[in-house]
Motif scaffolding. Structure first.
Motif, mmCIF file in Angstrom:
data_model
loop_
_atom_site.group_PDB
_atom_site.id
_atom_site.type_symbol
_atom_site.label_atom_id
_atom_site.label_comp_id
_atom_site.label_asym_id
_atom_site.label_seq_id
_atom_site.Cartn_x
_atom_site.Cartn_y
_atom_site.Cartn_z
ATOM 1 N N UNK A 46 0.823 -1.213 0.000
ATOM 2 C CA UNK A 46 0.000 0.000 0.000
ATOM 3 C C UNK A 46 0.854 1.258 0.000
ATOM 4 N N UNK A 47 0.590 2.140 -0.948
ATOM 5 C CA UNK A 47 0.994 3.554 -0.939
ATOM 6 C C UNK A 47 2.481 3.854 -1.141
ATOM 7 N N UNK A 48 3.380 3.116 -0.470
ATOM 8 C CA UNK A 48 4.767 3.570 -0.378
ATOM 9 C C UNK A 48 5.726 2.405 -0.599
ATOM 10 N N UNK A 49 6.077 2.173 -1.858
ATOM 11 C CA UNK A 49 6.945 1.036 -2.180
ATOM 12 C C UNK A 49 8.307 1.158 -1.510
ATOM 13 N N UNK A 50 8.824 2.379 -1.425
ATOM 14 C CA UNK A 50 10.153 2.566 -0.834
ATOM 15 C C UNK A 50 10.152 2.203 0.652
ATOM 16 N N UNK A 51 9.120 2.626 1.376
ATOM 17 C CA UNK A 51 9.052 2.304 2.802
ATOM 18 C C UNK A 51 8.934 0.799 3.024
ATOM 19 N N UNK A 52 8.139 0.141 2.200
ATOM 20 C CA UNK A 52 7.985 -1.307 2.330
ATOM 21 C C UNK A 52 9.294 -1.995 1.973
ATOM 22 N N UNK A 72 -5.999 1.287 -2.661
ATOM 23 C CA UNK A 72 -5.145 1.522 -1.500
ATOM 24 C C UNK A 72 -4.382 0.276 -1.066
ATOM 25 N N UNK A 73 -4.718 -0.876 -1.614
ATOM 26 C CA UNK A 73 -3.999 -2.110 -1.279
ATOM 27 C C UNK A 73 -3.027 -2.540 -2.368
ATOM 28 N N UNK A 74 -3.118 -1.931 -3.534
ATOM 29 C CA UNK A 74 -2.281 -2.377 -4.661
ATOM 30 C C UNK A 74 -1.487 -1.261 -5.315
ATOM 31 N N UNK A 75 -1.667 -0.011 -4.865
ATOM 32 C CA UNK A 75 -1.064 1.091 -5.617
ATOM 33 C C UNK A 75 0.454 1.000 -5.682
#
Length: 208
Positions: A46-52, A72-75
């Motif tokens: 969700x939302x923030x690939x870098x944070x994940x 919001x679950x796949x963006x």
């Protein structure tokens, strides 16, 4: 964070928006990481690939699992896939909903009821739980006494069904037949908000 042997569950909370049927809302999402020091599976990018990606901490990412295809679950799923090389998995009944967010990019693989995903030596079983969306799935990890329910089951009861691609009788039937039959002590890791247990939510789902 919860730990069982070397395998642990980690929560990353990301913030963004949810848009459907012409309305947009601010939301905080739970992103779940299941794994050990070597490899990890991500539930709902969700939302923030870098944070994940930072939270994966250099571990091999085995899959990016989408419990359903609300934006919001796949963006962040395609971007996380690009960063990690991991396949994005989604139930095919949510393909149309997915395409609203990512019209030029398809998921890499399919979630099917009963499919077994493995990470860090443990198994997660895919449970198709339609209702919140037609392709909504939960992931049951018996070894961890845990189920990841996306937006199908929350602390307080069933997920919302007031929008397109959803149905209240369907979600209640899914909960009764597929989730509330799990052991009562099973910890429910949800798509938004706090954890709960199967036993705590049984009174919150109407009987047939």
């Amino acid at each position: 964070m919860s730990v069982h042997g070397a395998v642990r569950v980690e929560r990353v909370v990301t913030s963004g928006t949810f848009t459907l049927d012409g309305e947009t809302f601010d939301v905080d999402n739970n992103v779940w990481l299941i794994g050990d020091d070597a490899e990890v599976l991500v539930v709902d990018a969700a939302h923030d690939a870098e944070a994940i990606h930072r939270a994966t901490a250099g571990r091999r990412v085995t899959a990016v699992v989408c419990t359903h295809a609300h934006d919001d679950h796949i963006d962040a799923a395609p971007a996380l896939s690009d960063l990690t090389g991991a396949p994005v998995l989604l139930h095919p009944d949510d393909t149309e909903l997915w395409s609203l967010t990512h019209p030029g990019r398809k998921p890499d693989g399919e979630l099917r009821d009963g499919r077994i995903l493995t990470v860090a030596g443990i198994e997660l079983r895919v449970i198709h739980t339609p209702g919140h969306t037609w392709g909504s799935c939960s992931l049951h990890a018996p070894f961890l006494n845990t189920v990841f329910t996306g937006d199908t089951l929350f602390h307080g009861g069933p997920g919302a069904t007031g929008r397109s691609y959803s149905d209240r009788p369907a979600i209640e039937a899914s909960l009764r037949a597929r989730l509330l039959t799990l052991p009562g002590s099973t910890v429910v890791h949800t798509g938004h908000g706090p954890d709960t247990t199967i036993a705590a939510e049984r009174p919150n789902v109407p009987t047939a």
